[in-house]
Each structure stands twice: as structure tokens, then as C-alpha cells.
Design a protein around this motif. Structure first.
Motif, short mmCIF file in Angstrom:
data_model
loop_
_atom_site.label_atom_id
_atom_site.label_comp_id
_atom_site.label_asym_id
_atom_site.label_seq_id
_atom_site.Cartn_x
_atom_site.Cartn_y
_atom_site.Cartn_z
N UNK A 105 0.84 -1.18 0.00
CA UNK A 105 0.00 0.00 0.00
C UNK A 105 0.89 1.24 0.00
N UNK A 106 0.62 2.11 -0.94
CA UNK A 106 1.38 3.35 -1.02
C UNK A 106 0.47 4.52 -0.67
N UNK A 107 0.91 5.32 0.29
CA UNK A 107 0.17 6.51 0.71
C UNK A 107 0.95 7.72 0.22
N UNK A 108 0.23 8.66 -0.38
CA UNK A 108 0.86 9.89 -0.86
C UNK A 108 0.09 11.06 -0.25
N UNK A 109 0.80 11.96 0.40
CA UNK A 109 0.16 13.13 1.00
C UNK A 109 0.80 14.40 0.43
N UNK A 110 0.01 15.47 0.48
CA UNK A 110 0.49 16.75 -0.04
C UNK A 110 0.07 17.87 0.89
N UNK A 111 1.02 18.73 1.21
CA UNK A 111 0.73 19.90 2.03
C UNK A 111 -0.09 20.93 1.25
N UNK A 113 -8.40 8.58 4.09
CA UNK A 113 -9.17 8.27 2.88
C UNK A 113 -8.43 7.29 1.98
N UNK A 114 -7.10 7.37 1.93
CA UNK A 114 -6.33 6.44 1.11
C UNK A 114 -6.33 5.03 1.71
N UNK A 115 -6.27 4.95 3.03
CA UNK A 115 -6.33 3.64 3.69
C UNK A 115 -7.72 3.03 3.47
N UNK A 116 -8.78 3.85 3.61
CA UNK A 116 -10.14 3.36 3.37
C UNK A 116 -10.26 2.82 1.95
N UNK A 117 -9.73 3.56 0.99
CA UNK A 117 -9.80 3.14 -0.41
C UNK A 117 -9.05 1.82 -0.62
N UNK A 118 -7.90 1.67 0.02
CA UNK A 118 -7.12 0.43 -0.11
C UNK A 118 -7.88 -0.75 0.50
N UNK A 119 -8.58 -0.51 1.58
CA UNK A 119 -9.37 -1.56 2.22
C UNK A 119 -10.53 -1.96 1.31
N UNK A 120 -11.24 -0.97 0.79
CA UNK A 120 -12.41 -1.25 -0.02
C UNK A 120 -12.05 -1.88 -1.36
N UNK A 166 -7.03 -4.17 -1.64
CA UNK A 166 -5.56 -4.10 -1.53
C UNK A 166 -5.13 -4.47 -0.11
N UNK A 167 -5.92 -4.05 0.86
CA UNK A 167 -5.72 -4.43 2.25
C UNK A 167 -6.89 -5.31 2.66
N UNK A 168 -6.62 -6.46 3.21
CA UNK A 168 -7.71 -7.36 3.58
C UNK A 168 -7.86 -7.46 5.10
N UNK A 169 -8.99 -7.98 5.53
CA UNK A 169 -9.30 -8.11 6.95
C UNK A 169 -8.20 -8.86 7.68
#
Length: 125
Positions: A1-7, A19-26, A29-32
Motif C-alpha cells: 500500500x502506497x500513501x501519498x500526502x500533499x501539504x 481516505x487512502x487507507x479506506x480506499x485500499x481496504x475497499x 488491496x488491504x484485507x481483513x
């Protein structure tokens, strides 16, 4: 999982992470039961404060997407999909309410509105 943030984004950093973690779960990409990076590891990889990651993880836990166990880490919750789908349905209902109001004030019939929605929905299939 790659997270990208911007100031420079209008969304706060912790919300970008959540929101990126939620998207990866849904997306699957990330499973229970899968472990997330520790707060320290995530903060280090993103070059941001530990407190920011902690706030993002706290929001994810409050929303039922992850479970945090002291001393063991953060894991994807098994009960997240139903909650997320309910959340998305509420967002859709809000958008529909706006569209219905515009249609009513413009004199567009329900049949025409339904036809438009059907065409738009099937457009990307």
C-alpha cells in the motif's frame, strides 16, 4: 500500500491518509486482519508528525475500518465493508437530493431524470 500526502491539498494530512487507507481496504488491496504500518513507520515514510498519523488511525478506528491493539499494532477490521457501503450510500443520497431539487425546479420529469441516470451509469460499462 502506497500513501501519498500533499501539504498543498485542501484536505488535512490526516484525512488524506485516512481516505487512502479506506480506499485500499475497499479495493481489496488491504484485507481483513492485515497489519498496517506502525504509527512511527508511517510517519517516517511520509515525513510527517507521528501525531498526524495517530489522528488518521484514530479516525479509521472510530469509523470501524481498523482495530488498534496496544502493543500489537493496527489491523484492518473485518467489519468495515458494510459500514463503508452505508457511508457511500448516504453520500449518494445527498447528491440525488440535489439533483432532484434541480430537476423539480427545472420541470424535468422523474422519467427523464431516471433515463438520464441510467444513461450516465451505463456509459462507463
Amino acid at each position: 500500500m502506497e500513501i501519498v500526502v500533499s501539504n498543498k491539498a485542501s484536505q488535512p494530512l490526516y484525512e488524506q491518509i485516512a481516505s487512502q487507507v479506506k480506499a485500499a481496504i475497499m479495493s481489496g488491496e488491504l484485507s481483513a486482519g492485515e497489519a498496517l504500518p506502525s504509527v512511527r513507520a508511517m510517519a517516517k515514510s511520509l515525513h510527517i508528525s507521528i501525531l498526524t498519523v495517530q489522528k488518521a488511525y484514530g479516525c479509521l478506528q472510530d469509523d470501524g475500518f481498523i482495530e488498534i491493539t496496544a502493543g500489537k499494532g493496527c489491523y484492518v477490521s473485518a467489519q468495515n465493508q458494510d459500514f463503508y457501503l452505508e457511508e457511500q450510500q448516504k453520500r449518494i443520497e445527498e447528491k440525488f437530493a440535489e439533483a432532484i431539487e434541480i430537476a423539480r425546479t427545472s420541470g424535468i420529469s422523474l422519467d427523464k431524470l431516471t433515463e438520464l441516470l441510467t444513461l450516465m451509469y451505463q456509459e462507463d460499462e
